[in-house]
Design a protein around this motif. Structure first.
Motif, PDB file in Angstrom:
ATOM      1  N   ARG A  73     -50.649  72.912  -4.482  1.00 57.99           N
ATOM      2  CA  ARG A  73     -50.026  72.675  -5.780  1.00 57.99           C
ATOM      3  C   ARG A  73     -50.467  73.701  -6.810  1.00 57.99           C
ATOM      4  N   ILE A  74     -49.827  73.589  -7.972  1.00 58.87           N
ATOM      5  CA  ILE A  74     -50.186  74.394  -9.146  1.00 58.87           C
ATOM      6  C   ILE A  74     -50.855  73.464 -10.154  1.00 58.87           C
ATOM      7  N   VAL A  75     -52.026  73.834 -10.602  1.00 61.24           N
ATOM      8  CA  VAL A  75     -52.788  73.015 -11.546  1.00 61.24           C
ATOM      9  C   VAL A  75     -52.954  73.795 -12.841  1.00 61.24           C
ATOM     10  N   VAL A  76     -52.628  73.131 -13.932  1.00 67.53           N
ATOM     11  CA  VAL A  76     -52.772  73.750 -15.256  1.00 67.53           C
ATOM     12  C   VAL A  76     -53.598  72.824 -16.131  1.00 67.53           C
ATOM     13  N   TYR A  77     -54.732  73.313 -16.583  1.00 67.02           N
ATOM     14  CA  TYR A  77     -55.545  72.582 -17.554  1.00 67.02           C
ATOM     15  C   TYR A  77     -55.081  72.989 -18.950  1.00 67.02           C
ATOM     16  N   LEU A  78     -54.699  72.003 -19.734  1.00 61.18           N
ATOM     17  CA  LEU A  78     -54.129  72.278 -21.057  1.00 61.18           C
ATOM     18  C   LEU A  78     -54.473  71.155 -22.011  1.00 61.18           C
ATOM     19  N   THR A  79     -53.927  71.254 -23.207  1.00 65.76           N
ATOM     20  CA  THR A  79     -54.085  70.210 -24.209  1.00 65.76           C
ATOM     21  C   THR A  79     -52.761  70.000 -24.931  1.00 65.76           C
ATOM     22  N   SER A  80     -52.484  68.762 -25.265  1.00 69.24           N
ATOM     23  CA  SER A  80     -51.271  68.433 -26.013  1.00 69.24           C
ATOM     24  C   SER A  80     -51.538  68.254 -27.500  1.00 69.24           C
ATOM     25  N   LEU A  81     -52.784  68.390 -27.910  1.00 73.95           N
ATOM     26  CA  LEU A  81     -53.130  68.286 -29.328  1.00 73.95           C
ATOM     27  C   LEU A  81     -52.793  69.587 -30.052  1.00 73.95           C
ATOM     28  N   ARG A  82     -52.428  69.473 -31.317  1.00 72.87           N
ATOM     29  CA  ARG A  82     -52.050  70.641 -32.108  1.00 72.87           C
ATOM     30  C   ARG A  82     -53.105  70.994 -33.147  1.00 72.87           C
ATOM     31  N   GLY A  83     -54.333  70.667 -32.850  1.00 70.14           N
ATOM     32  CA  GLY A  83     -55.411  70.973 -33.793  1.00 70.14           C
ATOM     33  C   GLY A  83     -55.590  72.461 -33.994  1.00 70.14           C
ATOM     34  N   ILE A  84     -55.530  73.217 -32.904  1.00 66.12           N
ATOM     35  CA  ILE A  84     -55.624  74.675 -32.966  1.00 66.12           C
ATOM     36  C   ILE A  84     -54.258  75.222 -32.572  1.00 66.12           C
ATOM     37  N   ARG A  85     -53.604  75.856 -33.506  1.00 65.95           N
ATOM     38  CA  ARG A  85     -52.208  76.263 -33.291  1.00 65.95           C
ATOM     39  C   ARG A  85     -52.069  77.261 -32.151  1.00 65.95           C
ATOM     40  N   ARG A  86     -52.961  78.243 -32.091  1.00 64.32           N
ATOM     41  CA  ARG A  86     -52.867  79.269 -31.040  1.00 64.32           C
ATOM     42  C   ARG A  86     -53.031  78.644 -29.656  1.00 64.32           C
ATOM     43  N   THR A  87     -53.964  77.735 -29.523  1.00 61.22           N
ATOM     44  CA  THR A  87     -54.189  77.087 -28.230  1.00 61.22           C
ATOM     45  C   THR A  87     -52.980  76.262 -27.816  1.00 61.22           C
ATOM     46  N   TYR A  88     -52.425  75.519 -28.758  1.00 60.39           N
ATOM     47  CA  TYR A  88     -51.245  74.708 -28.422  1.00 60.39           C
ATOM     48  C   TYR A  88     -50.061  75.585 -28.045  1.00 60.39           C
ATOM     49  N   GLU A  89     -49.854  76.688 -28.762  1.00 62.64           N
ATOM     50  CA  GLU A  89     -48.731  77.576 -28.443  1.00 62.64           C
ATOM     51  C   GLU A  89     -48.900  78.220 -27.072  1.00 62.64           C
ATOM     52  N   SER A 148     -57.128  66.486 -23.423  1.00 64.18           N
ATOM     53  CA  SER A 148     -57.145  65.625 -24.601  1.00 64.18           C
ATOM     54  C   SER A 148     -56.809  64.181 -24.248  1.00 64.18           C
ATOM     55  N   MET A 149     -56.200  63.966 -23.082  1.00 67.84           N
ATOM     56  CA  MET A 149     -55.886  62.616 -22.626  1.00 67.84           C
ATOM     57  C   MET A 149     -56.968  62.042 -21.722  1.00 67.84           C
ATOM     58  N   ASP A 150     -57.740  62.931 -21.096  1.00 64.28           N
ATOM     59  CA  ASP A 150     -58.796  62.476 -20.195  1.00 64.28           C
ATOM     60  C   ASP A 150     -59.928  63.499 -20.237  1.00 64.28           C
ATOM     61  N   SER A 151     -61.071  63.099 -20.750  1.00 67.36           N
ATOM     62  CA  SER A 151     -62.215  64.011 -20.876  1.00 67.36           C
ATOM     63  C   SER A 151     -62.798  64.397 -19.527  1.00 67.36           C
ATOM     64  N   ALA A 152     -62.472  63.645 -18.468  1.00 69.40           N
ATOM     65  CA  ALA A 152     -62.991  64.002 -17.148  1.00 69.40           C
ATOM     66  C   ALA A 152     -62.433  65.353 -16.687  1.00 69.40           C
ATOM     67  N   TYR A 153     -61.215  65.683 -17.113  1.00 68.25           N
ATOM     68  CA  TYR A 153     -60.642  66.977 -16.759  1.00 68.25           C
ATOM     69  C   TYR A 153     -61.398  68.124 -17.420  1.00 68.25           C
ATOM     70  N   LYS A 154     -61.873  67.892 -18.633  1.00 70.08           N
ATOM     71  CA  LYS A 154     -62.655  68.924 -19.316  1.00 70.08           C
ATOM     72  C   LYS A 154     -63.966  69.184 -18.584  1.00 70.08           C
ATOM     73  N   LYS A 155     -64.626  68.129 -18.165  1.00 70.11           N
ATOM     74  CA  LYS A 155     -65.875  68.299 -17.414  1.00 70.11           C
ATOM     75  C   LYS A 155     -65.610  68.976 -16.076  1.00 70.11           C
ATOM     76  N   GLU A 156     -64.502  68.633 -15.459  1.00 69.67           N
ATOM     77  CA  GLU A 156     -64.143  69.250 -14.191  1.00 69.67           C
ATOM     78  C   GLU A 156     -63.906  70.751 -14.348  1.00 69.67           C
ATOM     79  N   LEU A 157     -63.182  71.134 -15.397  1.00 69.74           N
ATOM     80  CA  LEU A 157     -62.922  72.547 -15.645  1.00 69.74           C
ATOM     81  C   LEU A 157     -64.203  73.301 -15.990  1.00 69.74           C
ATOM     82  N   GLN A 158     -65.082  72.686 -16.741  1.00 74.32           N
ATOM     83  CA  GLN A 158     -66.350  73.326 -17.080  1.00 74.32           C
ATOM     84  C   GLN A 158     -67.206  73.571 -15.844  1.00 74.32           C
ATOM     85  N   SER A 159     -67.192  72.635 -14.930  1.00 77.63           N
ATOM     86  CA  SER A 159     -67.986  72.806 -13.708  1.00 77.63           C
ATOM     87  C   SER A 159     -67.391  73.866 -12.792  1.00 77.63           C
ATOM     88  N   VAL A 160     -66.068  73.996 -12.764  1.00 80.73           N
ATOM     89  CA  VAL A 160     -65.439  74.985 -11.891  1.00 80.73           C
ATOM     90  C   VAL A 160     -65.619  76.394 -12.444  1.00 80.73           C
TER      91      VAL A 160
END
Length: 266
Positions: free
Chosen positions: A120-136, A158-170
């Protein structure tokens, strides 16, 4: 007497003619003298004349500069034409951008792998618009993959913090920049890498092996949000333990009371 009167009349008429011509010449001379007097006494007219002379002098200087520039260009052309007989340096053809290019340097990096995602294709992202450049950037990467009509495992940190920890570890980084893309378990890169690969056609070659989905297909269960409220606690994150008679933390959902969509993310 008649002759005398005629001669006196003629003499008087002649004198009047001479007096009239004298007065005309005198008036013209006086007018010229008055004009000269006005020119001498009026500084604005003198300034106007001086400005006109300066204007014409500037035009002459500009013409001289243009002639000098033309002579310089003509000399440059003659020198370039004389150098045409010199041996030409053969230019090397540009290398085709492949998997080993700088755009996809992380694609063959054996140190960065996401286990369990080889199909599969996996994309780690965020749906929050706190930082405009990141959201765009996240939105642009999503639209690129949707244009190819391939299914993408979108992991919203932003929906599940476990994904953030997973990305940090990878990636072995505390605050990795979003989005981050993995294809067939291999690390590809961020938004700049994906955009560059898309522009040169590299991404299309990599995605040839993935099946295509129907255009406009949306999950009926989650609406492509990839998350649904927990069915065990109804999103409250608490369940009642009948044995102990206490409310406990629901172990099936995340910190937001959500679970992965069982329809499109199973």
């Amino acid at each position: 007497m008649a002759e005398f009167e005629n001669s006196s009349a003629k003499s008087s008429s002649g004198s009047m003619f001479f007096n009239r011509s004298f007065t005309m010449h005198a008036n013209a001379a006086e007018a010229n003298a008055s004009k000269a007097h006005l020119l001498l006494n009026n500084p604005s007219s003198l300034n106007r004349a001086a400005s006109i002379s300066k204007f014409y002098n500037s035009i002459d200087s500009v013409k001289g500069k243009v002639k000098k520039l033309c002579s310089l260009f003509e000399s440059a052309k003659s020198s370039s034409s004389s150098n045409d007989h010199s041996p030409k340096v053969a230019l090397r053809p540009a290398k085709s951008i492949g998997h080993s290019s700088s755009f996809s340097s992380g694609f063959n990096n054996p140190l960065i792998r996401l286990p369990g995602t080889e199909d599969r294709i996996v994309v780690y992202l965020t749906s929050l618009r706190g930082i405009r450049r990141t959201y765009e950037d996240c939105y642009a990467v999503r639209m690129i993959f949707r244009g190819f009509r391939v299914w993408v495992d979108e992991r919203d940190i932003s929906m599940d913090s476990a994904y953030k920890k997973e990305l940090q570890s990878v990636l072995r980084k505390n605050n990795p920049r979003l989005p981050q893309v993995f294809i067939k378990g291999k690390y590809v890169g961020g938004a700049d890498v994906i955009k560059s690969m898309f522009e040169v056609g590299e991404l299309a070659k990599i995605l040839d092996d993935f099946p295509r989905i129907q255009p406009g297909l949306v999950c009926d269960c989650c609406g492509d949000a990839r998350f649904v409220p927990c069915g065990n606690c109804s999103g409250s994150r608490k369940v009642f333990d009948e044995d102990e008679g206490l409310l406990k933390r629901c172990l099936e959902c995340n910190e937001n009371g959500l679970i992965r969509c069982p329809s499109c993310c199973s």
